[in-house]
Scaffold this motif. Sequence first.
Motif, PDB file in Angstrom:
ATOM      1  N   ARG A 132      32.231 -11.239 -13.695  1.00 16.64           N
ATOM      2  CA  ARG A 132      31.021 -11.871 -12.766  1.00 16.64           C
ATOM      3  C   ARG A 132      30.357 -10.764 -12.509  1.00 16.64           C
ATOM      4  O   ARG A 132      28.738 -10.582 -12.669  1.00 16.64           O
ATOM      5  CB  ARG A 132      31.512 -12.402 -11.572  1.00 16.64           C
ATOM      6  CG  ARG A 132      30.169 -12.956 -10.710  1.00 16.64           C
ATOM      7  CD  ARG A 132      30.785 -13.810  -9.740  1.00 16.64           C
ATOM      8  NE  ARG A 132      31.590 -13.084  -8.597  1.00 16.64           N
ATOM      9  CZ  ARG A 132      32.396 -13.292  -8.085  1.00 16.64           C
ATOM     10  NH1 ARG A 132      33.316 -14.254  -8.565  1.00 16.64           N
ATOM     11  NH2 ARG A 132      33.006 -12.550  -7.060  1.00 16.64           N
TER      12      ARG A 132
ATOM     13  N   ASN B 276      29.775 -20.493 -13.573  1.00 14.87           N
ATOM     14  CA  ASN B 276      30.331 -21.805 -12.789  1.00 14.87           C
ATOM     15  C   ASN B 276      29.509 -23.066 -12.834  1.00 14.87           C
ATOM     16  O   ASN B 276      28.409 -23.242 -12.393  1.00 14.87           O
ATOM     17  CB  ASN B 276      30.696 -21.506 -11.150  1.00 14.87           C
ATOM     18  CG  ASN B 276      31.702 -22.268 -10.633  1.00 14.87           C
ATOM     19  OD1 ASN B 276      32.327 -22.865 -11.306  1.00 14.87           O
ATOM     20  ND2 ASN B 276      31.666 -21.960  -9.485  1.00 14.87           N
TER      21      ASN B 276
ATOM     22  N   HIS C 284      36.460 -23.728  -9.207  1.00 11.00           N
ATOM     23  CA  HIS C 284      35.701 -23.273 -10.359  1.00 11.00           C
ATOM     24  C   HIS C 284      36.115 -23.951 -11.684  1.00 11.00           C
ATOM     25  O   HIS C 284      37.050 -24.346 -11.912  1.00 11.00           O
ATOM     26  CB  HIS C 284      35.982 -21.661 -10.756  1.00 11.00           C
ATOM     27  CG  HIS C 284      35.069 -20.899 -11.384  1.00 11.00           C
ATOM     28  ND1 HIS C 284      34.970 -21.151 -12.743  1.00 11.00           N
ATOM     29  CD2 HIS C 284      34.360 -19.700 -11.187  1.00 11.00           C
ATOM     30  CE1 HIS C 284      33.855 -20.225 -12.947  1.00 11.00           C
ATOM     31  NE2 HIS C 284      33.698 -19.653 -12.186  1.00 11.00           N
ATOM     32  N   SER C 285      34.780 -24.169 -12.311  1.00  7.51           N
ATOM     33  CA  SER C 285      34.761 -25.218 -13.567  1.00  7.51           C
ATOM     34  C   SER C 285      35.625 -24.575 -14.581  1.00  7.51           C
ATOM     35  O   SER C 285      36.237 -25.101 -15.467  1.00  7.51           O
ATOM     36  CB  SER C 285      33.327 -25.188 -14.200  1.00  7.51           C
ATOM     37  OG  SER C 285      32.636 -24.181 -14.557  1.00  7.51           O
TER      38      SER C 285
ATOM     39  N   ARG D 124      24.752 -18.350 -10.133  1.00 10.27           N
ATOM     40  CA  ARG D 124      26.014 -18.542 -10.232  1.00 10.27           C
ATOM     41  C   ARG D 124      26.570 -19.086  -8.714  1.00 10.27           C
ATOM     42  O   ARG D 124      26.711 -18.524  -7.652  1.00 10.27           O
ATOM     43  CB  ARG D 124      26.834 -17.154 -10.156  1.00 10.27           C
ATOM     44  CG  ARG D 124      28.043 -17.021 -10.818  1.00 10.27           C
ATOM     45  CD  ARG D 124      29.140 -17.399  -9.585  1.00 10.27           C
ATOM     46  NE  ARG D 124      30.406 -17.550  -9.989  1.00 10.27           N
ATOM     47  CZ  ARG D 124      31.418 -17.785  -9.337  1.00 10.27           C
ATOM     48  NH1 ARG D 124      31.251 -18.499  -8.077  1.00 10.27           N
ATOM     49  NH2 ARG D 124      32.878 -17.759  -9.621  1.00 10.27           N
TER      50      ARG D 124
ATOM     51  N   VAL E 147      30.667 -25.340  -6.868  1.00  6.46           N
ATOM     52  CA  VAL E 147      29.916 -26.238  -7.760  1.00  6.46           C
ATOM     53  C   VAL E 147      29.376 -27.612  -7.022  1.00  6.46           C
ATOM     54  O   VAL E 147      28.663 -28.423  -7.411  1.00  6.46           O
ATOM     55  CB  VAL E 147      30.944 -26.659  -8.934  1.00  6.46           C
ATOM     56  CG1 VAL E 147      31.180 -25.573  -9.726  1.00  6.46           C
ATOM     57  CG2 VAL E 147      32.341 -27.376  -8.388  1.00  6.46           C
TER      58      VAL E 147
END
Length: 330
Positions: free
Chosen positions: A51, A123, A174-175, A99, A103
Amino acid sequence: MKYIRKSICSLLLCVSMLAVLLTGCSGGKGTAATGDARILIATCAKGDAFRDMLIAALESACDEQGIGHDTVYAEQSAEQQVAQVKEAKSQGYTAVICRLIDVDTALQVERAADGLPVIFVNNCPDEGYLKADEYIYVASNESVAGSYQAQYVLDKLSGKSEINVMILQGEKTHSATKGRTEAAKRVLNESGKKINYLFQDYADWSPELGQEYFEIFNSTGRTVDCVISNNDSMAVGAIAGMEACGIDPATIVVCGVDATADACRLVKEGKMDFTVCQNAVNQANAAVDVAVLLSSGKSIKDYAGTSDTGYQVWVDFEKVDAANVDKYIK
């Protein structure tokens, strides 16, 4: 007649000087050399290797294109992130690169942007919150990374009919955690081999938790053939745990994602087997390109990597092992 000409010349000179002055006044921070784009980069706390690379790459991409930009950090507060995005339009930004901290707050972020295009990175929100030429996700397809990891394990352990697996997962919300884990398990489960998942838990991208979890697992007396980690940091931690337990990491297949400097070094040393390069620079360049296009009211449908849906832009993952790791060592 001479007087009239002189007056006209004086008037033109004044207009020209005024134009120069106005241009100078509007040429401060936030005015792009390539247009009027100005980008707000909204992210969470520092500390995650990939990140941090991505945010630095986004800032560099803006600088290289002469685009005004600012980066705001919301630590781990989704509410603070929404509040920061809410100020973007009134502060003159033309697009937001975000970011997401959570989500589940994608809709709130979009509403807070108040008509500005939002480019999500790293994400992914639910696809129901994405919209062509308005709310875009720019990243690498997470399921590909998980598939690459599982296929590497199967190739490396092709002589085994039964494989004991440890999976270290990232953050629960987190995806990438879901996408990488599900894809890896799907490929393993479809292999025809007997797959035993002896350990699977959220280590939140942390090398410290990666090490702690491996040591806890080792204390049970059971053994694994491979460690599939959702990112490199947890894989690096697991290797540290192996060494702390007196286990040679070369005897266990270890796979990560990101191709971080630490991971590539361990691959070079033979302590880690495989990682997947998630190219932060390429993702950043694509996100900034998309932000500029949308800021000017243009469509991204013809932009390289744009999916058929029109709301995803995919940047390829790259396989990294001992054969090509030198290419990724900086």
